[in-house]
Scaffold this motif. Sequence first.
Motif, short mmCIF file in Angstrom:
data_model
loop_
_atom_site.label_atom_id
_atom_site.label_comp_id
_atom_site.label_asym_id
_atom_site.label_seq_id
_atom_site.Cartn_x
_atom_site.Cartn_y
_atom_site.Cartn_z
N MET A 84 -21.23 15.76 -13.59
CA MET A 84 -20.37 16.66 -12.88
C MET A 84 -18.96 16.07 -12.90
O MET A 84 -18.75 14.96 -12.44
CB MET A 84 -20.88 16.82 -11.46
CG MET A 84 -20.01 17.71 -10.66
SD MET A 84 -20.52 17.72 -8.96
CE MET A 84 -21.32 19.24 -8.83
N PRO A 85 -18.03 16.83 -13.44
CA PRO A 85 -16.67 16.30 -13.52
C PRO A 85 -16.00 16.33 -12.15
O PRO A 85 -16.23 17.22 -11.34
CB PRO A 85 -15.98 17.23 -14.50
CG PRO A 85 -16.78 18.46 -14.54
CD PRO A 85 -18.17 18.09 -14.14
N LEU A 86 -15.18 15.36 -11.91
CA LEU A 86 -14.44 15.31 -10.66
C LEU A 86 -13.18 16.15 -10.77
O LEU A 86 -12.46 16.07 -11.76
CB LEU A 86 -14.05 13.86 -10.33
CG LEU A 86 -15.19 12.92 -10.03
CD1 LEU A 86 -14.66 11.51 -9.84
CD2 LEU A 86 -15.92 13.35 -8.78
N ARG A 87 -12.96 16.95 -9.75
CA ARG A 87 -11.75 17.75 -9.75
C ARG A 87 -10.68 17.03 -8.96
O ARG A 87 -10.94 16.50 -7.89
CB ARG A 87 -12.00 19.12 -9.13
CG ARG A 87 -12.78 20.02 -10.07
CD ARG A 87 -12.54 21.47 -9.80
NE ARG A 87 -13.29 21.91 -8.62
CZ ARG A 87 -13.13 23.08 -8.03
NH1 ARG A 87 -12.25 23.92 -8.51
NH2 ARG A 87 -13.83 23.42 -7.01
N ARG A 88 -9.56 17.00 -9.52
CA ARG A 88 -8.46 16.33 -8.84
C ARG A 88 -7.76 17.34 -7.94
O ARG A 88 -7.37 18.42 -8.36
CB ARG A 88 -7.50 15.81 -9.90
CG ARG A 88 -6.42 14.98 -9.33
CD ARG A 88 -5.68 14.34 -10.46
NE ARG A 88 -4.42 13.84 -9.93
CZ ARG A 88 -3.44 13.41 -10.65
NH1 ARG A 88 -3.53 13.42 -11.95
NH2 ARG A 88 -2.36 12.98 -10.11
N ARG A 89 -7.61 16.96 -6.70
CA ARG A 89 -6.96 17.85 -5.74
C ARG A 89 -5.46 17.62 -5.79
O ARG A 89 -4.99 16.52 -6.06
CB ARG A 89 -7.47 17.59 -4.34
CG ARG A 89 -8.94 17.90 -4.23
CD ARG A 89 -9.38 17.71 -2.83
NE ARG A 89 -10.82 17.93 -2.76
CZ ARG A 89 -11.47 18.16 -1.67
NH1 ARG A 89 -10.84 18.16 -0.53
NH2 ARG A 89 -12.76 18.36 -1.68
N ARG A 90 -4.74 18.64 -5.52
CA ARG A 90 -3.29 18.55 -5.53
C ARG A 90 -2.75 18.97 -4.16
O ARG A 90 -2.25 20.09 -3.99
CB ARG A 90 -2.72 19.42 -6.64
CG ARG A 90 -3.25 19.02 -8.00
CD ARG A 90 -2.61 19.85 -9.07
NE ARG A 90 -3.24 19.53 -10.34
CZ ARG A 90 -2.69 18.77 -11.26
NH1 ARG A 90 -1.53 18.24 -11.04
NH2 ARG A 90 -3.31 18.55 -12.39
N PRO A 91 -2.83 18.05 -3.21
CA PRO A 91 -2.39 18.44 -1.85
C PRO A 91 -0.90 18.73 -1.76
O PRO A 91 -0.47 19.59 -0.99
CB PRO A 91 -2.77 17.25 -0.99
CG PRO A 91 -2.94 16.11 -1.92
CD PRO A 91 -3.33 16.71 -3.25
N LEU A 92 -0.11 18.04 -2.53
CA LEU A 92 1.33 18.28 -2.46
C LEU A 92 1.67 19.66 -3.00
O LEU A 92 2.49 20.38 -2.42
CB LEU A 92 2.07 17.19 -3.24
CG LEU A 92 3.58 17.23 -3.16
CD1 LEU A 92 4.03 17.10 -1.71
CD2 LEU A 92 4.19 16.12 -3.99
N LEU A 93 1.04 20.04 -4.08
CA LEU A 93 1.29 21.36 -4.66
C LEU A 93 0.83 22.46 -3.70
O LEU A 93 1.51 23.46 -3.51
CB LEU A 93 0.59 21.48 -6.01
CG LEU A 93 0.78 22.78 -6.77
CD1 LEU A 93 2.26 22.99 -7.07
CD2 LEU A 93 -0.02 22.78 -8.03
N ALA A 137 0.54 22.25 -0.40
CA ALA A 137 1.44 22.28 0.75
C ALA A 137 2.75 22.97 0.39
O ALA A 137 3.31 23.72 1.19
CB ALA A 137 1.72 20.86 1.24
N ALA A 138 3.23 22.76 -0.80
CA ALA A 138 4.47 23.39 -1.23
C ALA A 138 4.29 24.90 -1.34
O ALA A 138 5.17 25.68 -0.96
CB ALA A 138 4.93 22.81 -2.55
N ALA A 139 3.15 25.33 -1.83
CA ALA A 139 2.90 26.77 -1.97
C ALA A 139 2.78 27.44 -0.61
O ALA A 139 3.35 28.51 -0.37
CB ALA A 139 1.63 26.99 -2.79
N VAL A 140 2.04 26.81 0.30
CA VAL A 140 1.86 27.40 1.63
C VAL A 140 3.19 27.39 2.39
O VAL A 140 3.59 28.38 2.99
CB VAL A 140 0.78 26.63 2.42
CG1 VAL A 140 0.74 27.07 3.87
CG2 VAL A 140 -0.58 26.84 1.78
N GLY A 141 3.90 26.28 2.32
CA GLY A 141 5.18 26.18 3.02
C GLY A 141 6.21 27.14 2.46
O GLY A 141 6.98 27.74 3.20
N GLY A 142 6.23 27.30 1.15
CA GLY A 142 7.17 28.23 0.54
C GLY A 142 6.89 29.67 0.93
O GLY A 142 7.81 30.45 1.19
#
Length: 99
Positions: free
Chosen positions: A1-10, A12-17
Amino acid sequence: MPLRRRRPLLRAAAVGGGAYMAGKHRAESEQRGYAQEPGPPAGGGYAPAPPPTPAPAPAAAGGIAPEALDRLTQLGQLHDQGVLTDVEFAEQKRKLLGG
């Protein structure tokens, strides 16, 4: 099972924008609403305001005798001190003013 890399900064930027744009849009629409003067709608619907009522005529000079004014002042002091109740004060005042 491949690990998915999370992008919390991206994320947060989308929600904040999105929140920023929604707030900006709301502020602009409120500003436009307040900039317009309230008045009747384009199709009418409001009746014209009635003319202001004239002020009552001033009372004739010398309507209260100086003795009655002194007595009323004494009654007010007694009422403030708690010697007279509200009902007693109102009754005495009514008698003095001739009502």
